[in-house]
Design a protein around this motif. Structure first.
Motif, PDB file in Angstrom:
ATOM      1  N   LEU A  40       4.149   9.513  -1.191  1.00 27.07           N
ATOM      2  CA  LEU A  40       2.632   9.513  -1.160  1.00 27.07           C
ATOM      3  C   LEU A  40       2.235   9.128   0.138  1.00 27.07           C
ATOM      4  O   LEU A  40       1.869   8.492   0.618  1.00 27.07           O
ATOM      5  CB  LEU A  40       2.145   8.520  -2.170  1.00 27.07           C
ATOM      6  N   ILE A 127      -3.659  14.821  -5.258  1.00 29.24           N
ATOM      7  CA  ILE A 127      -3.341  14.810  -6.304  1.00 29.24           C
ATOM      8  C   ILE A 127      -4.422  14.177  -7.061  1.00 29.24           C
ATOM      9  O   ILE A 127      -5.499  14.482  -8.285  1.00 29.24           O
ATOM     10  CB  ILE A 127      -2.127  13.580  -6.646  1.00 29.24           C
ATOM     11  N   ASP A 128      -6.057  14.103  -6.266  1.00 32.40           N
ATOM     12  CA  ASP A 128      -7.396  12.874  -6.373  1.00 32.40           C
ATOM     13  C   ASP A 128      -7.615  13.738  -6.786  1.00 32.40           C
ATOM     14  O   ASP A 128      -9.300  13.412  -7.465  1.00 32.40           O
ATOM     15  CB  ASP A 128      -6.784  11.958  -5.265  1.00 32.40           C
ATOM     16  N   PRO A 135      -2.039  11.449 -13.051  1.00 32.99           N
ATOM     17  CA  PRO A 135      -0.872  11.193 -12.464  1.00 32.99           C
ATOM     18  C   PRO A 135      -0.081  10.548 -13.401  1.00 32.99           C
ATOM     19  O   PRO A 135       0.596  10.534 -13.285  1.00 32.99           O
ATOM     20  CB  PRO A 135      -1.366  10.128 -11.123  1.00 32.99           C
ATOM     21  N   ASN A 136      -0.932   9.387 -14.498  1.00 26.93           N
ATOM     22  CA  ASN A 136       0.406   8.986 -15.379  1.00 26.93           C
ATOM     23  C   ASN A 136       0.679   9.834 -15.889  1.00 26.93           C
ATOM     24  O   ASN A 136       1.874   9.085 -16.517  1.00 26.93           O
ATOM     25  CB  ASN A 136      -1.144   7.748 -15.751  1.00 26.93           C
ATOM     26  N   ILE A 166       3.624  14.346  -2.624  1.00 26.29           N
ATOM     27  CA  ILE A 166       1.738  14.258  -2.922  1.00 26.29           C
ATOM     28  C   ILE A 166       0.927  14.152  -2.172  1.00 26.29           C
ATOM     29  O   ILE A 166       1.176  13.083  -1.328  1.00 26.29           O
ATOM     30  CB  ILE A 166       1.871  13.054  -4.250  1.00 26.29           C
ATOM     31  N   SER A 168      -3.433  13.156  -0.835  1.00 22.00           N
ATOM     32  CA  SER A 168      -4.129  12.639  -1.311  1.00 22.00           C
ATOM     33  C   SER A 168      -5.563  12.482  -0.698  1.00 22.00           C
ATOM     34  O   SER A 168      -5.185  12.199   0.924  1.00 22.00           O
ATOM     35  CB  SER A 168      -4.632  10.528  -2.090  1.00 22.00           C
ATOM     36  N   LEU A 174      -5.946   6.148  -7.421  1.00 26.91           N
ATOM     37  CA  LEU A 174      -4.731   6.546  -8.370  1.00 26.91           C
ATOM     38  C   LEU A 174      -4.282   5.152  -8.693  1.00 26.91           C
ATOM     39  O   LEU A 174      -4.421   3.872  -7.950  1.00 26.91           O
ATOM     40  CB  LEU A 174      -3.724   7.053  -7.224  1.00 26.91           C
ATOM     41  N   PHE A 178       1.140   4.797 -11.385  1.00 31.74           N
ATOM     42  CA  PHE A 178       1.676   5.729 -10.198  1.00 31.74           C
ATOM     43  C   PHE A 178       2.320   5.557  -9.046  1.00 31.74           C
ATOM     44  O   PHE A 178       3.878   5.610  -8.422  1.00 31.74           O
ATOM     45  CB  PHE A 178       0.696   7.099 -10.093  1.00 31.74           C
ATOM     46  N   CYS A 182       5.910   5.614  -5.518  1.00 27.30           N
ATOM     47  CA  CYS A 182       6.158   6.432  -5.186  1.00 27.30           C
ATOM     48  C   CYS A 182       6.264   5.333  -4.021  1.00 27.30           C
ATOM     49  O   CYS A 182       6.396   4.151  -3.495  1.00 27.30           O
ATOM     50  CB  CYS A 182       4.342   6.940  -5.076  1.00 27.30           C
TER      51      CYS A 182
END
Length: 291
Positions: A40, A127-128, A135-136, A166, A168, A174, A178, A182
């Motif tokens: 991440l 991803i955000d 994410p979940n 990933i 963000s 997050l 999750f 990471c």
């Protein structure tokens, strides 16, 4: 059978000719590969988060799959989508292929990565941007490296565990569940020394005097209190390209004179009217103080 990381994945990432990676970033990449956990990456826009995945794939000679997340993205789209509309249309036209529902299953990026013959690099970018539950909704698939296609009753298992990157921009927090799965790394904005190395990659013949003055002016802009959007690395590179194209001399960039606070061609660095106005006010105040 649980997918394992390829033995060749133990080759260490040390950056590439076109990507200057700091020691702590290289350590983070290699740690994530060793642990077989998603990496991440957070950091300011323009710090090379997305490009990192591309460079890992290039350095380790891996295929790459990119999933760029939007505000409307759903986790299911990364696995597959069932195109019921096309099937209905084909059934109305009497097309024989409607008998096989598999013809209407559209594979997502995770599915493509799972079926790669060689261990791939999978980028899940920004991803955000998606819903907080996004994410979940991927936890099980990223843990087990498998998912079930209900329409065709298939269990899709990863041939090789992908190297997952990933990114963000910190637009949303997050979920803890999750984050626990990471390996996390925050890319700090490059210091002068690192930025010099980055510029050298893109402009190897740049005169040292011009480079020094450009970096000095650039970091003074970034350090300006109240700036709404600080210029990034990519904007610095664009600015230097313009300086070279317009043959701007190094002395034109010197900021010793407070009346010259706004650098030439500042439109490459300042991207909104509030920040330009802030600099104009600064010049005005310095002029008044100098009377």
């Amino acid at each position: 059978m649980t997918p394992t990381t390829d033995p060749t994945a133990r080759v260490r990432f040390t950056g590439t000719r076109d990507y200057i990676a700091t020691d702590d970033l290289m350590m983070a990449v290699n740690a994530a590969i060793t642990l077989s956990r998603p990496l991440l990456i957070k950091g300011e826009p323009g710090t090379g988060k997305t490009q990192l995945a591309e460079e890992i794939a290039r350095a380790l000679d891996r295929p790459m799959f990119e999933w760029h997340i939007k505000s409307t993205s759903k986790a299911q789209q990364g696995l597959y989508e069932y195109d019921a509309v096309s099937r209905l249309r084909d059934s109305q036209l009497g097309d024989a292929k409607v008998r096989d529902i598999g013809n209407y299953i559209v594979r997502g990026k995770l599915w493509e990565a799972f079926e790669s013959e060689q261990q791939p690099v999978l980028l899940i970018d920004e991803i955000d941007k998606a819903d907080i539950e996004f994410p979940n909704d991927l936890l099980r698939e990223l843990d087990r490296m498998e998912f079930f296609v209900y329409e065709t009753r298939e269990l899709i298992k990863a041939r090789h565990r992908p190297i997952i990157v990933i990114t963000s921009n910190n637009e949303k927090e997050l979920p803890d569940a999750f984050l626990r799965r990471c390996f996390f790394h925050y890319i700090r904005f490059p210091d002068v020394e690192t930025m010099t190395r980055i510029v050298d990659v893109h402009y190897p013949g740049l005169k040292r005097e011009l480079l020094a003055e450009a970096l000095n002016a650039f970091f003074k802009v970034r350090d300006m209190p109240g700036l709404k959007k600080k210029p990034s690395t990519s904007e610095l590179l664009d600015w230097i390209k313009l300086l070279l194209a317009e043959d701007i001399p190094p002395e034109a960039l010197r900021t010793d004179d407070p009346k010259k606070s706004i650098p030439p061609l500042h439109g490459a660095l300042l991207k909104n009217e509030q920040d330009v106005h802030l600099f104009e006010q600064l010049v005005f105040l310095h002029r008044r103080a100098g009377r």
